[in-house]
Design an enzyme around this catalytic site. Structure first.
Site, short mmCIF file in Angstrom:
data_model
loop_
_atom_site.label_atom_id
_atom_site.label_comp_id
_atom_site.label_asym_id
_atom_site.label_seq_id
_atom_site.Cartn_x
_atom_site.Cartn_y
_atom_site.Cartn_z
N ASP A 191 37.38 40.95 33.12
CA ASP A 191 38.01 42.25 32.45
C ASP A 191 38.36 43.74 32.80
OD1 ASP A 191 38.68 38.93 31.58
OD2 ASP A 191 38.89 39.15 30.16
N ASP A 192 39.44 43.59 32.20
CA ASP A 192 39.99 45.49 32.00
C ASP A 192 39.02 45.82 32.84
OD1 ASP A 192 40.10 44.41 29.64
OD2 ASP A 192 38.00 45.47 28.69
N HIS B 209 46.19 41.19 33.55
CA HIS B 209 45.04 41.56 31.59
C HIS B 209 45.83 42.04 31.29
CE1 HIS B 209 42.34 41.12 29.04
NE2 HIS B 209 41.56 42.09 29.81
N HIS C 205 32.93 41.81 32.06
CA HIS C 205 33.75 43.09 32.23
C HIS C 205 32.79 43.92 33.24
CE1 HIS C 205 34.39 41.74 28.36
NE2 HIS C 205 35.53 42.56 28.05
ZN ZN Z 1 40.67 42.82 27.87
#
Ligand code: ZN
Length: 428
Positions: free
Chosen positions: A247-248, A297, A389
């Site tokens: 993610d991110d 996301h 991440h």
């Molecule tokens: Zn996130």
């Protein structure tokens, strides 16, 4: 009997020239007990700009933490979101904005305000309104802006008070940006004692002003995005499978992760943030080409569960559009920010909403890579989705440790969509 099934995945062909990515974006994403924080600002490689952006965002973050970190809120934690826009005009003037959003159960309305920065790369200095136009021109500008204000912001309380701040005093024009067609002036809600106005944005055509700085027109050429072609991948559905998810990102660490995954014949799913897509488009394309999946996301990591329907759609759609525009790829998955999934999100998107089974909290500053590895290896079972991440340096090391180990144990690393297919097959 062992069944081998080929799964079709999309592969992009590239005709575009390689662009050097010297520029980065700084992202800070934290999910604490009382606060959720998502900050994004560009690293321009111009020292004086980078210093100011870092200083300003750090100040906002510290003030937010001082106010809300110890504040025990019952239902929802306080949220800080800082997003940016960046536009370079004529390869010389850099126009940056920081948009600051603060929401807390203790506030009557969420706070929203803007900071702007205009930098002249040739003269190596920040520009003020005084550098842009003469005092006479400012008078003309003010009268035009006043008319626009009264027309566009009729419902705003304290409109008259706001009008008095649009005058021929340069001090009242600290917030502005420009491009080759418009000069835009902003007023933050806190400039008047009114909570009901949003950020006031007024634009005047450059052609109606006599700018003191040289500005020649630039034409922007839309990049051609190539057409996708299918590729075959072999997955054995009788063997255990895992879906690594990141993610991110993307970030400066993503490339190392996708290269390593490729060397291991492994795939993963990357849930990207829309505002970073353009900057890292080459890495995303390479990732897709390697057989990885890209998911949505949000655009700037606001807490989706708390947004209005309109804002929610905007966060999802803007991200879909920028991924499609820059890579030709259309994501099928959505991972809600902060793992907060609700009915509104599920009902208002065609994308499959995906969470995870294993969360080693690799974003935690105090977590060592050994602890993260141990957490994953001790919990993992067949068909799990693992949350990591690709914005953390130590996560790269974690990937390098866990992937070979789990492959040795017989696991296959596949994407989330492939995992769904395997789950379906096993049900049959
Ligand atoms: Zn996130």
């Amino acid at each position: 009997m062992r069944k081998i099934i080929p799964l079709m995945i999309i592969l992009l062909l590239f005709g575009c020239e390689k662009k050097e990515n010297t520029e980065e974006v700084k992202s800070i994403i934290e999910h604490n007990q009382n606060t959720i924080i998502s900050i994004h600002y560009p690293i321009t490689q111009i020292k004086s700009i980078d210093r100011v952006l870092e200083k300003d965002t750090f100040k906002i973050l510290q003030e937010f933490k001082n106010t809300y970190d110890s504040f025990y809120t019952l239902n929802q934690p306080a949220e800080l979101n800082i997003d940016y826009t960046k536009k370079e005009i004529n390869n010389r003037y850099l126009n940056l904005t920081l948009s600051i959003f603060i929401d807390s159960p203790t506030l009557a309305h969420p706070e929203n305000y803007l900071k702007t920065y205009v930098y002249d790369k040739k003269e190596q200095k920040f520009l003020t309104m005084e550098d842009l136009i003469t005092k006479e021109n400012l008078k003309i500008l003010a009268s035009k802006l006043q008319i626009q204000l009264l027309n566009q912001y009729k419902d705003c309380l304290f409109l008259e008070e706001m009008k008095t701040k649009i005058n021929d005093d340069f001090q009242n024009y600290t917030l502005f940006t420009f491009d080759d067609t418009y000069l835009t002036i902003y007023k933050n809600p806190y400039e008047v004692a009114s909570g009901n106005c949003k950020i006031i944005t007024l634009s005047i055509p450059i052609s109606e002003l006599e700018l003191k700085i040289p500005l020649t027109k630039e034409t922007f050429i839309e990049k051609n995005v190539s057409t996708p072609a299918p590729q075959t991948k072999v997955i054995d559905p009788t063997k255990p499978v895992l879906a690594l998810t990141f993610d991110d990102g993307p970030s400066i660490y993503t490339k190392e992760i996708i290269d390593f995954l490729k060397s291991q014949n492994a795939n993963a799913t990357f849930f990207v943030i829309g505002n970073k897509v353009e900057l890292y488009q080459e890495i995303i394309k390479e990732s897709i080409q390697n057989g990885n999946e890209i998911g949505n996301h949000s655009y700037n990591h606001k807490n989706l569960a708390k947004l209005s329907l309109e804002e929610l759609k905007d966060q999802i759609d803007k991200t879909q559009e920028i991924i499609k525009k820059t890579t030709g790829y259309t994501p099928r998955l959505l991972r809600p920010t902060y793992g907060e999934k609700n009915q509104k999100i599920i009902q208002h998107t065609n994308l499959k909403v995906v969470l995870w089974d294993i969360d080693p909290k690799d974003w935690g500053q105090k977590k060592t890579k050994e602890e993260i590895v141990k957490h994953i290896l001790s919990k993992v079972t067949n068909k799990d989705i693992i949350l990591l991440h690709d914005t953390k340096k130590k996560t790269v090391e974690v990937v390098k440790l866990i992937v070979p180990k789990l492959i040795e144990q017989g696991y296959q690393f596949i994407t989330v969509s492939e995992l769904e297919e395997v789950k379906l097959l096993n049900q049959q």
